[in-house]
Enzyme design. Sequence first.
Site, PDB file in Angstrom:
ATOM      1  N   HIS A 142      23.363  59.721  43.697  1.00  0.00           N
ATOM      2  CA  HIS A 142      23.598  58.785  44.945  1.00  0.00           C
ATOM      3  C   HIS A 142      24.949  58.654  45.301  1.00  0.00           C
ATOM      4  O   HIS A 142      25.901  58.727  44.591  1.00  0.00           O
ATOM      5  CB  HIS A 142      23.279  57.267  44.479  1.00  0.00           C
ATOM      6  CG  HIS A 142      21.558  57.369  44.175  1.00  0.00           C
ATOM      7  ND1 HIS A 142      20.690  56.949  45.233  1.00  0.00           N
ATOM      8  CD2 HIS A 142      20.842  57.564  43.085  1.00  0.00           C
ATOM      9  CE1 HIS A 142      19.603  56.706  44.754  1.00  0.00           C
ATOM     10  NE2 HIS A 142      19.547  57.207  43.339  1.00  0.00           N
ATOM     11  N   ARG A 228      24.610  46.780  18.351  1.00  0.00           N
ATOM     12  CA  ARG A 228      25.201  45.608  18.813  1.00  0.00           C
ATOM     13  C   ARG A 228      25.193  45.151  20.113  1.00  0.00           C
ATOM     14  O   ARG A 228      25.272  43.965  20.380  1.00  0.00           O
ATOM     15  CB  ARG A 228      26.890  45.645  18.474  1.00  0.00           C
ATOM     16  CG  ARG A 228      27.100  45.658  16.949  1.00  0.00           C
ATOM     17  CD  ARG A 228      28.556  45.586  16.809  1.00  0.00           C
ATOM     18  NE  ARG A 228      28.814  45.852  15.105  1.00  0.00           N
ATOM     19  CZ  ARG A 228      29.188  46.919  14.347  1.00  0.00           C
ATOM     20  NH1 ARG A 228      29.349  48.084  15.277  1.00  0.00           N
ATOM     21  NH2 ARG A 228      29.440  47.085  13.186  1.00  0.00           N
ATOM     22  N   ASP A 249       9.468  65.343  31.619  1.00  0.00           N
ATOM     23  CA  ASP A 249       9.653  66.646  31.996  1.00  0.00           C
ATOM     24  C   ASP A 249      10.251  67.505  30.878  1.00  0.00           C
ATOM     25  O   ASP A 249      10.610  68.704  31.112  1.00  0.00           O
ATOM     26  CB  ASP A 249      10.458  66.828  33.372  1.00  0.00           C
ATOM     27  CG  ASP A 249      11.815  66.035  33.300  1.00  0.00           C
ATOM     28  OD1 ASP A 249      12.049  65.533  32.231  1.00  0.00           O
ATOM     29  OD2 ASP A 249      12.384  66.421  34.375  1.00  0.00           O
ATOM     30  N   ASP A 275       9.808  61.430  39.839  1.00  0.00           N
ATOM     31  CA  ASP A 275      11.356  61.050  40.515  1.00  0.00           C
ATOM     32  C   ASP A 275      11.629  62.488  41.010  1.00  0.00           C
ATOM     33  O   ASP A 275      12.715  63.126  41.291  1.00  0.00           O
ATOM     34  CB  ASP A 275      12.224  61.059  39.422  1.00  0.00           C
ATOM     35  CG  ASP A 275      13.567  60.665  40.125  1.00  0.00           C
ATOM     36  OD1 ASP A 275      13.630  60.291  41.185  1.00  0.00           O
ATOM     37  OD2 ASP A 275      14.593  60.685  39.325  1.00  0.00           O
ATOM     38  N   ALA A 310      19.651  65.496  39.162  1.00  0.00           N
ATOM     39  CA  ALA A 310      19.345  65.059  40.386  1.00  0.00           C
ATOM     40  C   ALA A 310      17.856  65.010  40.693  1.00  0.00           C
ATOM     41  O   ALA A 310      17.364  65.941  41.440  1.00  0.00           O
ATOM     42  CB  ALA A 310      20.374  65.821  41.517  1.00  0.00           C
TER      43      ALA A 310
END
Length: 396
Positions: A142, A228, A249, A275, A310
């Site tokens: 992005h 932690r 994938d 996606d 991407a």
Amino acid sequence: MAAPARKVLTGARVVLPSGTVPDGELVVDGAHIGGSAPAAAQEPGAEHWDLTGHWVVPGFVDLHNHGGGGASFTSGTVKDVLTGIATHRTHGTTTLVASTVTGDMEFLAARAGLLSELTEQGDLAGIHFEGPFISPCRKGAHSEALLRDPHPADVAALLDAARGAARMVTLATELPGGLDSVRLLAERGVVAAVGHTDATYEQTVEAIDAGATVATHLFNAMPPLGHRAPGPIAALLEDERVTVELINDGTHLHPAALELAFHRAGADRVAFITDAMDAAGFGDGRYLLGPLEVDVVDGVARLVEGGSIAGSTLTLDRAFRRAALVDKLPVDQIVRALSANPARLLGLDHRIGSLEPGKDADLVVLDEGFEVKGVLRRGEWVVTPQVPVGASPSAA
């Protein structure tokens, strides 16, 4: 010649909510799943499809998809979007939510208008806004210059532009305005998804308590699980109110991470997504994802500048096949992750997501190796099985 009123599918292993029926029978009555096969067999002109040696499963539902077939949902024309939808349908995705990527508010509002028209026509199941309300620390693919804090007024502006078609918004809920925006989304019936986030465990718990119900591509674009500082992954996995997206994938997730998610969240809280970007179902090359250039090499999409993953070139049939053959998941659990769970999340489980009488006739025919051999959407073949077919003996 008019199409037959009914289709009778026989001989396959049919995956139903109650379990898998070997040598099962399924009736398609127009655009919907029909009643019993014996009654339908008497219908003059009914088509009989012999699917012996195959699986019949519900049509796949993709919550998170940016394009395919060389076409983009994030910047393409109506024709481009329809090309992407058609590409994914041939791979078994009968219901699809179009995802945007980060852009300026005016551009995103315009995209929302275009995609809402296709939603109103029934081509899409809605819109998912991924960005611009995400963390610059976990921006992935992005544009950092276009990111902004999730102020409720801006979130509301995009919902208004979508004219009721918005289904999900991904937020870095730790940013200023994040929790108030989660509450706004919950009030308006839109899924608030935690993703592209740098939140702590405690901040993520706050977001879930405020109404967030989805983890956007769990493990990716968020702090890793620490002993932690467990971060968002632990909070999202442990809460029964959260559905976790997984990109299966072989690039985005190690098999052990997928196994961990299924073991901790359970099969009813996992949704496989693609996606996908433009190259899905198309091929390697140079593409644009929003304003950013992407190189796809050997099916893996990475930003030209910086090399960040991407999106993917995944289709949901490949996710199914990998889950069955590599991850060794039971078929009924895969079906839940690809169909029933995302349908329920979208509030569409009364129509899609399982093979039950009265629901839309959306189904996928798979062979023994889980390759797609047929796709039916609303009673019409998108991919026609190459198997024996005949008319009812009573047909004139």
